[in-house]
Write an enzyme that holds these catalytic residues in place. Sequence first.
Site, PDB file in Angstrom:
ATOM      1  N   ASP A   7       3.586   2.174 -11.779  1.00  0.00           N
ATOM      2  CA  ASP A   7       2.252   1.796 -10.830  1.00  0.00           C
ATOM      3  C   ASP A   7       1.275   2.777 -11.261  1.00  0.00           C
ATOM      4  O   ASP A   7       1.452   3.919 -11.494  1.00  0.00           O
ATOM      5  CB  ASP A   7       2.573   1.290  -9.688  1.00  0.00           C
ATOM      6  N   SER A   8       0.055   2.255 -10.949  1.00  0.00           N
ATOM      7  CA  SER A   8      -1.028   3.271 -11.037  1.00  0.00           C
ATOM      8  C   SER A   8      -0.867   4.434  -9.821  1.00  0.00           C
ATOM      9  O   SER A   8      -1.451   5.503  -9.874  1.00  0.00           O
ATOM     10  CB  SER A   8      -2.418   2.627 -10.585  1.00  0.00           C
ATOM     11  N   TYR A  39      -6.345   1.956 -11.236  1.00  0.00           N
ATOM     12  CA  TYR A  39      -6.719   1.491 -12.553  1.00  0.00           C
ATOM     13  C   TYR A  39      -7.592   0.425 -12.123  1.00  0.00           C
ATOM     14  O   TYR A  39      -8.281  -0.085 -13.353  1.00  0.00           O
ATOM     15  CB  TYR A  39      -5.146   0.809 -12.987  1.00  0.00           C
ATOM     16  N   GLY A  40      -7.698  -0.362 -11.241  1.00  0.00           N
ATOM     17  CA  GLY A  40      -8.678  -1.571 -10.945  1.00  0.00           C
ATOM     18  C   GLY A  40     -10.048  -1.292 -11.477  1.00  0.00           C
ATOM     19  O   GLY A  40     -10.622  -2.212 -11.336  1.00  0.00           O
ATOM     20  N   CYS A  70       2.441  -3.339 -11.266  1.00  0.00           N
ATOM     21  CA  CYS A  70       0.774  -3.140 -11.263  1.00  0.00           C
ATOM     22  C   CYS A  70       0.420  -4.558 -11.883  1.00  0.00           C
ATOM     23  O   CYS A  70       0.634  -4.614 -13.135  1.00  0.00           O
ATOM     24  CB  CYS A  70       0.363  -2.027 -12.079  1.00  0.00           C
ATOM     25  N   ASN A  71      -0.239  -5.156 -11.222  1.00  0.00           N
ATOM     26  CA  ASN A  71      -1.002  -6.327 -11.544  1.00  0.00           C
ATOM     27  C   ASN A  71      -1.814  -6.092 -12.781  1.00  0.00           C
ATOM     28  O   ASN A  71      -2.234  -6.750 -13.683  1.00  0.00           O
ATOM     29  CB  ASN A  71      -1.708  -7.429 -10.690  1.00  0.00           C
ATOM     30  N   THR A  72      -2.984  -5.252 -12.311  1.00  0.00           N
ATOM     31  CA  THR A  72      -4.132  -4.650 -13.317  1.00  0.00           C
ATOM     32  C   THR A  72      -3.340  -4.075 -14.822  1.00  0.00           C
ATOM     33  O   THR A  72      -3.812  -4.595 -15.783  1.00  0.00           O
ATOM     34  CB  THR A  72      -4.859  -3.568 -12.798  1.00  0.00           C
ATOM     35  N   GLU A 148      -3.480   4.766  -0.775  1.00  0.00           N
ATOM     36  CA  GLU A 148      -3.067   6.115  -1.258  1.00  0.00           C
ATOM     37  C   GLU A 148      -3.357   7.234  -0.238  1.00  0.00           C
ATOM     38  O   GLU A 148      -2.447   8.260  -0.483  1.00  0.00           O
ATOM     39  CB  GLU A 148      -4.188   6.554  -2.801  1.00  0.00           C
ATOM     40  N   CYS A 180      -2.334  -7.437  -5.769  1.00  0.00           N
ATOM     41  CA  CYS A 180      -2.118  -5.838  -6.078  1.00  0.00           C
ATOM     42  C   CYS A 180      -1.075  -5.495  -5.117  1.00  0.00           C
ATOM     43  O   CYS A 180      -1.001  -5.750  -4.006  1.00  0.00           O
ATOM     44  CB  CYS A 180      -3.338  -5.256  -5.773  1.00  0.00           C
ATOM     45  N   THR A 181      -0.183  -4.770  -5.797  1.00  0.00           N
ATOM     46  CA  THR A 181       1.089  -4.145  -4.964  1.00  0.00           C
ATOM     47  C   THR A 181       0.611  -3.204  -3.677  1.00  0.00           C
ATOM     48  O   THR A 181       1.325  -2.965  -3.045  1.00  0.00           O
ATOM     49  CB  THR A 181       1.959  -3.402  -6.175  1.00  0.00           C
ATOM     50  N   HIS A 182      -0.468  -2.619  -3.979  1.00  0.00           N
ATOM     51  CA  HIS A 182      -1.041  -1.883  -3.009  1.00  0.00           C
ATOM     52  C   HIS A 182      -1.260  -2.509  -1.464  1.00  0.00           C
ATOM     53  O   HIS A 182      -1.488  -1.952  -0.598  1.00  0.00           O
ATOM     54  CB  HIS A 182      -2.479  -1.067  -3.269  1.00  0.00           C
TER      55      HIS A 182
END
Length: 271
Positions: A7-8, A39-40, A70-72, A148, A180-182
Amino acid sequence: MRIGIFDSGIGGLSVLHEAYHQLPDQDYIFYADTDHVPYGKRDPKEIMEYARACTYFLLEQGVDAIVIACNTATSVAVKALREEIALPIVSMEPAVKPAVETTEGRRVLVIATPVTLRETKLKELIERVDEDHRVDLLATPELVGFAEREEFESEAVRAYLARQFATVNPEDYSALVMGCTHFNYFKNLYRDFFPDYTAMIDGNFGTVRHLAHRLEIPRQEVPDGAVTFETTEELLRNTTYYTSGRLVKDEEMLMHFLRLHNRLEEMRKIR
């Protein structure tokens, strides 16, 4: 089997955590591209470059499959990566289809990063499954930075969500899709804005289920509340962690990941 997940940043831990519930006996390599998060907000060419670097790093570690958590990155890079690599590549997409199929009457709200909302992959998905045009989209990119920083309960994040959700009427929605996984880290805060009948839906369960199918691994059902960690030794039992190619071995960063996993286990209680 050895499964690589990237993932980012730390959002992809939510996919890894779901894997602990369905596929607890596998070995994992988790790669957080923290040098380039988020990344988004980046240009698609940059996202493609970073996603390719993550993928080839995991290949060098001898993985049997790769999950783009990561969806992005999925929206930008998965098609090209699958053309380049014969290994199974399982990717994310916002869980629009199950949200539409399991709700009636009211609308569905998808929250995601600007790139995910802008790319054709999501648009094509919505066109395919949203026959009644009930899906709305809302960008909430700042949640990535809050996650983050491990900033989950601050007044700043609450104020941000209040501003973003003020642009919609929460009572209209029967489902909130976390694209978004975040975003899984904030499920308890979403409940402050949306009524009890609004289901909280993400793509993690379906992604891991698809991974198990591709690798022909029997799924298990580890109960909620069972996947918590008290020590970093437990954290490292079947998973190796990297941040942008650097092996994570210092206690401070490992404790950071430990706390994130334990928060994700708490968020599983929020429906």
